[in-house]
Design a protein around this motif. Sequence first.
Motif, PDB file in Angstrom:
ATOM      1  N   UNK A  28       0.804  -1.233   0.000  1.00 23.80           N
ATOM      2  CA  UNK A  28       0.000   0.000   0.000  1.00 23.80           C
ATOM      3  C   UNK A  28       0.831   1.274   0.000  1.00 23.80           C
ATOM      4  N   UNK A  29       2.013   1.228   0.625  1.00 23.04           N
ATOM      5  CA  UNK A  29       2.845   2.433   0.687  1.00 23.04           C
ATOM      6  C   UNK A  29       3.358   2.843  -0.690  1.00 23.04           C
ATOM      7  N   UNK A  30       3.305   1.919  -1.658  1.00 21.46           N
ATOM      8  CA  UNK A  30       3.790   2.217  -3.006  1.00 21.46           C
ATOM      9  C   UNK A  30       2.808   3.073  -3.794  1.00 21.46           C
ATOM     10  N   UNK A  31       1.549   3.109  -3.354  1.00 21.91           N
ATOM     11  CA  UNK A  31       0.531   3.819  -4.115  1.00 21.91           C
ATOM     12  C   UNK A  31       0.024   2.975  -5.269  1.00 21.91           C
ATOM     13  N   UNK A  32      -0.947   3.520  -5.988  1.00 20.50           N
ATOM     14  CA  UNK A  32      -1.549   2.799  -7.109  1.00 20.50           C
ATOM     15  C   UNK A  32      -1.238   3.515  -8.421  1.00 20.50           C
ATOM     16  N   UNK A  33      -0.285   3.003  -9.185  1.00 19.09           N
ATOM     17  CA  UNK A  33       0.066   3.644 -10.465  1.00 19.09           C
ATOM     18  C   UNK A  33      -1.114   3.642 -11.430  1.00 19.09           C
ATOM     19  N   UNK A  34      -1.097   4.603 -12.348  1.00 26.77           N
ATOM     20  CA  UNK A  34      -2.109   4.680 -13.405  1.00 26.77           C
ATOM     21  C   UNK A  34      -1.554   4.039 -14.667  1.00 26.77           C
ATOM     22  N   UNK A  35      -2.292   3.116 -15.261  1.00 30.44           N
ATOM     23  CA  UNK A  35      -1.888   2.478 -16.506  1.00 30.44           C
ATOM     24  C   UNK A  35      -2.346   3.371 -17.653  1.00 30.44           C
ATOM     25  N   UNK A  36      -1.407   4.131 -18.210  1.00 31.79           N
ATOM     26  CA  UNK A  36      -1.745   5.231 -19.109  1.00 31.79           C
ATOM     27  C   UNK A  36      -1.747   4.842 -20.579  1.00 31.79           C
ATOM     28  N   UNK A  37      -0.647   4.224 -21.060  1.00 31.79           N
ATOM     29  CA  UNK A  37      -0.472   4.100 -22.505  1.00 31.79           C
ATOM     30  C   UNK A  37       0.304   2.828 -22.833  1.00 31.79           C
ATOM     31  N   UNK A  38      -0.219   2.004 -23.730  1.00 33.73           N
ATOM     32  CA  UNK A  38       0.436   0.768 -24.163  1.00 33.73           C
ATOM     33  C   UNK A  38       0.806   0.885 -25.628  1.00 33.73           C
ATOM     34  N   UNK A  39       2.034   0.516 -25.962  1.00 30.53           N
ATOM     35  CA  UNK A  39       2.490   0.525 -27.341  1.00 30.53           C
ATOM     36  C   UNK A  39       2.822  -0.864 -27.832  1.00 30.53           C
ATOM     37  N   UNK A  40       2.457  -1.148 -29.077  1.00 33.87           N
ATOM     38  CA  UNK A  40       2.756  -2.444 -29.704  1.00 33.87           C
ATOM     39  C   UNK A  40       3.138  -2.223 -31.165  1.00 33.87           C
ATOM     40  N   UNK A  41       3.387  -3.323 -31.876  1.00 29.94           N
ATOM     41  CA  UNK A  41       3.875  -3.210 -33.253  1.00 29.94           C
ATOM     42  C   UNK A  41       2.796  -2.718 -34.214  1.00 29.94           C
ATOM     43  N   UNK A  42       1.525  -2.865 -33.863  1.00 26.09           N
ATOM     44  CA  UNK A  42       0.455  -2.302 -34.688  1.00 26.09           C
ATOM     45  C   UNK A  42      -0.693  -1.868 -33.783  1.00 26.09           C
ATOM     46  N   UNK A  43      -1.501  -0.971 -34.291  1.00 30.50           N
ATOM     47  CA  UNK A  43      -2.548  -0.351 -33.484  1.00 30.50           C
ATOM     48  C   UNK A  43      -3.600  -1.358 -33.028  1.00 30.50           C
ATOM     49  N   UNK A  44      -3.923  -2.341 -33.876  1.00 30.92           N
ATOM     50  CA  UNK A  44      -4.957  -3.313 -33.518  1.00 30.92           C
ATOM     51  C   UNK A  44      -4.520  -4.143 -32.311  1.00 30.92           C
TER      52      UNK A  44
END
Length: 369
Positions: A28-44
């Motif tokens: 809990x002391x670490x906090x809860x990160x926000x999962x913002x942006x994922x990148x891959x080899x193609x948009x789909x």
Amino acid sequence: MVGVGLIGSGFMGKCHAIAWSAVGAVFPEAGRPRLVHLGEVDAHLARRRAEEFGFARASGDWRAVIADPEVDVVSLTAPNQFHAEMAIAALRAGKHVWCEKPMAPGFVDAEAMARAAEASDRVAVLGYNYIQSPAVRHIGALLEEGAIGEVNHLRIEMDEDFMADPDAPFFWKHEAASGYGALDDFAVHPLSLISVLFGRVARVICDMAMPYADRRTHDGIRRAVETYDVASVLMRLENGMPATLQVNRAAWGRKGRIAVQIFGSRGSILFDQERFNELRLYVTSDRPAEQGYRTILIGPQHQPYGVFVPAPGHGLGFNDLKIIECRELLSRIAGRPARLIGFAEGLEIERTVHAMARSFREGRWAKVR
């Protein structure tokens, strides 16, 4: 809250995503990160993985992840040959970097990564999660207190069988662009344990082998294998201790073995990653009639096991080590002490691997520095 970007969503990408999602619940002391942006080899593929992993945005261009102003730290789990360009770009953009090992197939690229990290005010670390094991931490404590006396020899092995089948198809880890093979794919993990338990390697002599000279491609064409699946190394550590290292990616029956044998003047310690919720200890201080290896089952007294499970015997798993590593990363970002291998320490591991490869080419002992 820390904003997270993830580049790559394969096996290790999913491990990172699980760690980012769980770290706040476990620590809990670490906090809860926000999962913002994922990148891959193609948009789909990026959109599909972002939905599966819980990321808010997705892109088919990794540069968009780094350019995102809401991303504070980039998890980099793309194939090895892309690490240098991506990590350096992220650091120059002011992002913290959590890059899977190894740093890069070429030492010049690894040096460039280390320089970029040193020039930035950002945290840059490598994904050596086995050093986070409660068992490995306890081994370190036993060594520090002199439980087995003066250590005089180390043997360490890493074996898996995902390349043992001669009929398995050619894939990117068979290409020279990915590195030497078992040395930088596997040996870096045992070297990370040596680094935290004993320090640096001074000199090495190495032999490598290629069990299968070629493999069929998905088109049915036979293609020459360009990497070595087996390596055997004699080492002398900077503290003067002799050690041996053996790694094999084509070892039938071995699934995730990192076997460590540490011999001292008053006992020995055995550990096997395939049974990584236990270790074995032999001490000569026991009465002769009862001397023998005792099995120590990892439990809440071996932190940070207890924050996952309050009772011994239930066991942690691979992904739990990644969650611990994620907590350590967040601690370092917050300016607190952390058990991690940064780019500077990682460069020493890379230097050792390249000395091993040089030794193999030249057929003689090679100094690491």
